[in-house]
Design a protein around this motif. Structure first.
Motif, PDB file in Angstrom:
ATOM      1  N   TYR A   1       0.815  -1.218   0.000  1.00  0.00           N
ATOM      2  CA  TYR A   1       0.000   0.000   0.000  1.00  0.00           C
ATOM      3  C   TYR A   1       0.851   1.272   0.000  1.00  0.00           C
ATOM      4  O   TYR A   1       0.361   2.336  -0.375  1.00  0.00           O
ATOM      5  CB  TYR A   1      -0.966  -0.006   1.188  1.00  0.00           C
TER       6      TYR A   1
ATOM      7  N   ALA B   1       0.902   3.142  -3.623  1.00  0.00           N
ATOM      8  CA  ALA B   1      -0.187   3.845  -4.307  1.00  0.00           C
ATOM      9  C   ALA B   1       0.251   5.290  -4.551  1.00  0.00           C
ATOM     10  O   ALA B   1       0.779   5.939  -3.641  1.00  0.00           O
ATOM     11  CB  ALA B   1      -1.455   3.814  -3.469  1.00  0.00           C
TER      12      ALA B   1
ATOM     13  N   PHE C   1      -8.305   3.368   0.603  1.00  0.00           N
ATOM     14  CA  PHE C   1      -7.841   2.581  -0.529  1.00  0.00           C
ATOM     15  C   PHE C   1      -8.972   2.153  -1.449  1.00  0.00           C
ATOM     16  O   PHE C   1      -8.733   1.831  -2.619  1.00  0.00           O
ATOM     17  CB  PHE C   1      -7.057   1.356  -0.053  1.00  0.00           C
TER      18      PHE C   1
ATOM     19  N   MET D   1      -8.571   4.572  -4.182  1.00  0.00           N
ATOM     20  CA  MET D   1      -7.118   4.653  -4.063  1.00  0.00           C
ATOM     21  C   MET D   1      -6.466   5.709  -4.945  1.00  0.00           C
ATOM     22  O   MET D   1      -5.308   6.073  -4.721  1.00  0.00           O
ATOM     23  CB  MET D   1      -6.478   3.301  -4.362  1.00  0.00           C
ATOM     24  N   ASN D   2      -7.171   6.202  -5.938  1.00  0.00           N
ATOM     25  CA  ASN D   2      -6.584   7.221  -6.807  1.00  0.00           C
ATOM     26  C   ASN D   2      -6.789   8.638  -6.283  1.00  0.00           C
ATOM     27  O   ASN D   2      -6.363   9.589  -6.918  1.00  0.00           O
ATOM     28  CB  ASN D   2      -7.178   7.104  -8.208  1.00  0.00           C
TER      29      ASN D   2
ATOM     30  N   TYR E   1      -5.637  -1.974  -7.626  1.00  0.00           N
ATOM     31  CA  TYR E   1      -4.904  -2.702  -6.586  1.00  0.00           C
ATOM     32  C   TYR E   1      -3.636  -3.341  -7.130  1.00  0.00           C
ATOM     33  O   TYR E   1      -2.562  -3.269  -6.512  1.00  0.00           O
ATOM     34  CB  TYR E   1      -5.845  -3.759  -6.003  1.00  0.00           C
TER      35      TYR E   1
ATOM     36  N   THR F   1      -0.105  -1.493  -7.454  1.00  0.00           N
ATOM     37  CA  THR F   1       0.804  -1.249  -6.321  1.00  0.00           C
ATOM     38  C   THR F   1       1.888  -2.323  -6.260  1.00  0.00           C
ATOM     39  O   THR F   1       3.019  -2.041  -5.861  1.00  0.00           O
ATOM     40  CB  THR F   1       0.035  -1.216  -4.991  1.00  0.00           C
TER      41      THR F   1
END
Length: 388
Positions: A133, A136, A289, A292-293, A334, A337
């Motif tokens: 994570y 990201a 998340f 996440m963007n 996802y 990452t």
């Protein structure tokens, strides 16, 4: 560009994620200083392993990890098998001079994780732990804002990782619910990510106090299991759940900030809500998340009539990694990452430096995990200095 020949132990959830990353890396990051070559995959079930080998794109498959380590055509051992296998494989691979990538949590215990770090350091190999994570782009932006002092002194770090996939009492007793294999439940699986994110963004943790609970004490013995899914007979034999279903803890950071952490698999409606908020003297940052963007950012310096959280879409080329992917405004997911994570590993090997995060970060995370467990058992604040 050099080649890094990879041997991977594990072929299910994380095995697929890692395989996808190795395949995507040279396509989207052709400038990388090293290229992964997918030499051999390893697992115990020969039939399922061969299917994974063919599907994921590995050259070869072996059922004995010792055979994998002994091969001269392997430079890096990728370990994403269950947690109880990490220590032995990593130590033996280090002795054989192989670079190491290991999924989190690094080991079943702090003592074991320290042995793994010592073995890697003694062998002089590169070592990395899988805290994906961090990679990201929106998290990288949060790191940048903090390092530049744009939200000022950090006062609060609060984080949650909420799931609901085992709420059904008839869901089988998968390996993640057995302490001897997983080490811990939501605490080590989900909480480890929160702890690493806290260390990455807010600094080292000084002391903790926690509480945990196992809501469902027994579950059906599984007949089959793959990744996070399993099948079992609800009328058949049951086994004891020996890990936590939920763990919450408070923390004090060395820099004076306060932290709150919640990891649970019993939050109905939350498929995988991995979120944090950081409050500083000059502003705040929020991240989830599941979106996440995006990074939510607030600055106290904004004019009063337009103050409020702004949504920053971290999909344009100025943001980390995004010049390699799609045109501006097109989101990533996802799996990306992991590609960014493996890029860091390949670059570190090529540049003869340790990748980040590495086994040291895995040990520091394990210290917090064990301090919380001690706090739960002894019902008191526990200083991390006690574990040194």
């Amino acid at each position: 560009m050099g080649n890094v020949r990879v041997g991977m132990v594990g072929y299910k959830f994380m095995g697929k994620a890692h395989s996808n990353a190795y395949r995507a890396l040279p396509m989207f990051f052709p400038q990388a200083k090293a290229k992964p070559v997918m030499k051999a995959i390893c697992g115990r079930n020969a039939e399922a392993l061969e299917q994974a080998r063919s599907q994921f794109g590995w050259e070869d498959a072996v059922t004995d990890w010792r055979e994998l380590i002994a091969r001269d055509d392997i430079d890096l051992i990728d370990i994403n098998a269950p947690s109880d296998a990490h220590k032995e494989i990593a130590i033996e691979a280090a002795k054989a001079g192989k670079h190491l990538f290991c999924e989190k949590p690094l080991a079943l215990s702090l003592a074991d994780s320290r042995e793994m770090l010592a073995a890697a350091e003694e062998a002089g190999v590169k070592h990395m732990v899988g805290f994906s994570y961090r990679f990201a782009p929106a998290v990288k932006l949060a790191k940048k804002l903090i390092e530049e002092g744009r939200i000022g002194r950090i006062y609060h770090f609060r984080a949650t990782f909420l799931q609901d996939w085992i709420m059904d009492p008839e869901f089988p007793l998968v390996w993640r619910l057995q302490k001897e294999i997983a080490g811990s439940g939501s605490h080590g699986d989900l909480g480890a990510h929160l702890i690493d994110m806290a260390r990455y963004l807010a600094g080292e943790i000084k002391d903790v106090v926690g509480v945990s609970e196992t809501f469902i004490k027994e579950r059906p013995i599984p007949q089959t299991m793959t990744g996070l899914s399993a099948k079992g007979d609800k009328d058949g034999p049951k086994g004891e759940v020996t890990v936590d279903d939920a763990t919450l803890f408070l923390a004090r950071f060395e820099n004076g900030a306060l932290g709150s952490f919640e990891a649970t698999r019993f939050a109905a409606g939350h498929r995988s809500t991995n979120a944090f908020e950081i409050n500083g003297s000059l502003g705040s940052i929020k991240f989830d998340f599941e979106r996440m963007n995006e990074l939510q950012v607030y600055f106290t310096s904004d004019a009063e009539d337009v103050q409020g959280f702004r949504r920053v879409l971290a999909t344009d080329a100025p943001h980390a990694y995004m010049d390699a992917w799609w045109p501006a405004g097109h989101p990533i997911g996802y799996e990306h990452t992991f590609t960014h994570e493996m890029l860091e590993l390949m670059e570190a090997i090529a540049e003869d430096r340790q990748p980040v995060p590495n086994f040291y970060d895995g040990v520091k995370c394990q210290e917090v995990l064990e301090a919380v467990e001690r706090s739960v058992e002894e019902r008191r604040w526990v200083s991390l200095a006690e574990l040194q």
